[in-house]
Design an enzyme around this catalytic site. Structure first.
Site, PDB file in Angstrom:
ATOM      1  N   SER A   1       0.715  -0.956   0.177  1.00  0.00           N
ATOM      2  CA  SER A   1      -0.341  -0.054  -0.180  1.00  0.00           C
ATOM      3  C   SER A   1       0.591   1.304   0.067  1.00  0.00           C
ATOM      4  CB  SER A   1      -1.240  -0.215   0.905  1.00  0.00           C
ATOM      5  OG  SER A   1       0.021   0.067   2.744  1.00  0.00           O
ATOM      6  N   LYS A   2       2.177   1.375   0.123  1.00  0.00           N
ATOM      7  CA  LYS A   2       3.114   2.515  -0.103  1.00  0.00           C
ATOM      8  C   LYS A   2       3.188   2.902  -1.376  1.00  0.00           C
ATOM      9  CE  LYS A   2       4.333   2.378   4.535  1.00  0.00           C
ATOM     10  NZ  LYS A   2       3.736   1.083   4.706  1.00  0.00           N
ATOM     11  N   ASN A   3       3.812   4.365  -1.128  1.00  0.00           N
ATOM     12  CA  ASN A   3       3.749   4.960  -3.176  1.00  0.00           C
ATOM     13  C   ASN A   3       4.652   3.724  -3.741  1.00  0.00           C
ATOM     14  OD1 ASN A   3       2.516   6.654  -1.301  1.00  0.00           O
ATOM     15  ND2 ASN A   3       3.396   8.138  -2.510  1.00  0.00           N
TER      16      ASN A   3
END
Length: 397
Positions: A195-197
């Site tokens: 879910s991180k950039n």
């Protein structure tokens, strides 16, 4: 229409051919642990983060853990950090046997308040871990100056220094006075959770540093402290990054700046829509946080050079009511984080109580993240604001 908090399928659709080819290349090589793919990613992330070195590890949590282990921080030591962060920040401190010391946050950025750190330093302090939360870096200059000053005093007394470990799990590419996240401390710790950039296809992480000796020790510690093979000067761990993850991340890194620009565009669009909504709004930088007088919605302030908007977080007084309303209307949202770490049951032994860190506690009660992922379009953003407004007007909040 349903609007998720994050749509990884939409992202994958735009880079499917690149990802599939990179994964197929790893399978063809049958080189799954460390190796050239990991080394290539390490070099690229180091350059991207303005660092001399980078070491791929198994997760962002293990990135924090290995940085503490390399410096021999453990029982009897104290590590200062923020209570308003993901559990791994303080969990890593406790796992090495050290004591977490929590310092309240700056309500403008949600990051650790530098002015409150000096009072927390003792002779047992061995590290400070500022967290660059939601994609914006902490105010690093006063922290760096403080660490330098304390360490100069300790050097004259032949005492161990304080190490600065940046928790940059949500901040790859964020900037402070022209410096990238992870480039200012002794170590920078990154997460590649999906879910991180910059997210992988599973767990993964990275530790950056500027010092060659620290970089070499990181490499040793991530493979059980072994060098040469089967010979152990130190006890490390199994913290290696899979080559499959490295291959996926190397592809995604090429797109990261474009995705960041879209997140920044989406945040700016939210700000415009809120301003035109008729709601009483303010930005975190404009609120009198010493009072209890709140506008209907408090919007995030980008006060550092480059906010990458890992999350777009607003504050409302009836946060849980708004969350339920948005969910019923098909709009994804999340709370980061509902319980400040100093109030977690597992840290009760530290002796903190309700009211000890009021800014962190209040943020935990009022904040909610709205969808800000790159593929969010105008119609989606307008619907999000429409539903937020509908709830607040109906509730007269």
């Amino acid at each position: 229409m349903n609007i998720p908090l994050l749509d990884l399928k939409a992202q994958y659709a735009t880079i499917k051919d690149e990802i599939d080819a990179a994964v197929a290349d790893v399978f063809a090589s049958q080189y799954f642990i460390n190796g050239p793919k990991v080394a290539e990613l390490e070099k690229a992330v180091a350059a991207y983060s303005q660092c001399a070195h980078a070491c791929g590890v198994s997760s962002g949590s293990d990135a924090l853990l290995i940085a503490l282990m390399v410096e021999g921080i453990g029982a009897g030591d104290e590590v200062i950090t923020t209570p308003y962060t993901f559990f791994a920040t303080a969990g890593a401190i406790a796992r090495v046997g050290a004591t977490p010391v929590f310092v309240d946050i700056d309500p403008v950025t949600y990051n650790i308040d530098p002015e409150k750190i000096p009072a927390a330093i003792t002779d047992r302090t061995r590290a400070i871990i500022p967290v660059h939360l939601y994609g914006q870096m902490a105010d690093m200059t006063p922290i760096l100056d403080l660490v330098k000053s304390v360490n100069l005093q300790r050097e004259t007394k032949n005492k161990k220094p304080i190490h600065l470990i940046e928790d940059a799990a949500q901040a790859i590419g964020a900037e402070y006075k022209g410096h990238r996240a992870g480039s200012l401390g002794d170590y920078g710790c990154f997460s590649f959770f999906p879910s991180k950039n910059l997210g992988g296809a599973g767990d993964g992480g990275m530790v950056t540093c500027q010092d060659k000796d620290k970089a070499e020790k990181l490499q040793i510690f991530r493979s059980h402290g072994s060098r040469p093979k089967y010979f152990h000067k130190w006890i490390g761990g199994n913290f290696r990054l899979d080559a499959l993850q490295a291959a996926v991340l190397r592809v995604k890194l090429n797109h990261l700046d474009a995705w960041t620009a879209k997140r920044q565009h989406n945040a700016a669009r939210y700000n415009r829509l809120f301003a035109a909504s008729g709601l009483e709004i303010a930005f975190t930088a404009d609120v009198d946080w010493a009072s209890y007088d709140r506008p209907q919605v408090v919007l995030p302030s980008a006060v550092q050079d480059r906010h990458i908007y890992n999350q777009y977080v607003i504050r409302v007084q009836n946060r849980d009511g708004l969350r339920a309303f948005l969910k019923d209307n098909g709009i994804g949202n999340e709370v980061y984080y509902p319980v400040s770490l100093h109030m977690q049951e597992c840290f009760s032994y530290l002796g903190y109580g309700e009211g000890d860190l009021p800014q962190s506690e209040q943020a935990a009660q009022e904040t909610v993240a709205l969808p800000v992922y790159p593929e969010l379009n105008d119609a989606m953003a307008e619907q999000v604001i429409e539903k937020v407004k509908a709830f607040l007007v109906e509730q007269k909040i």
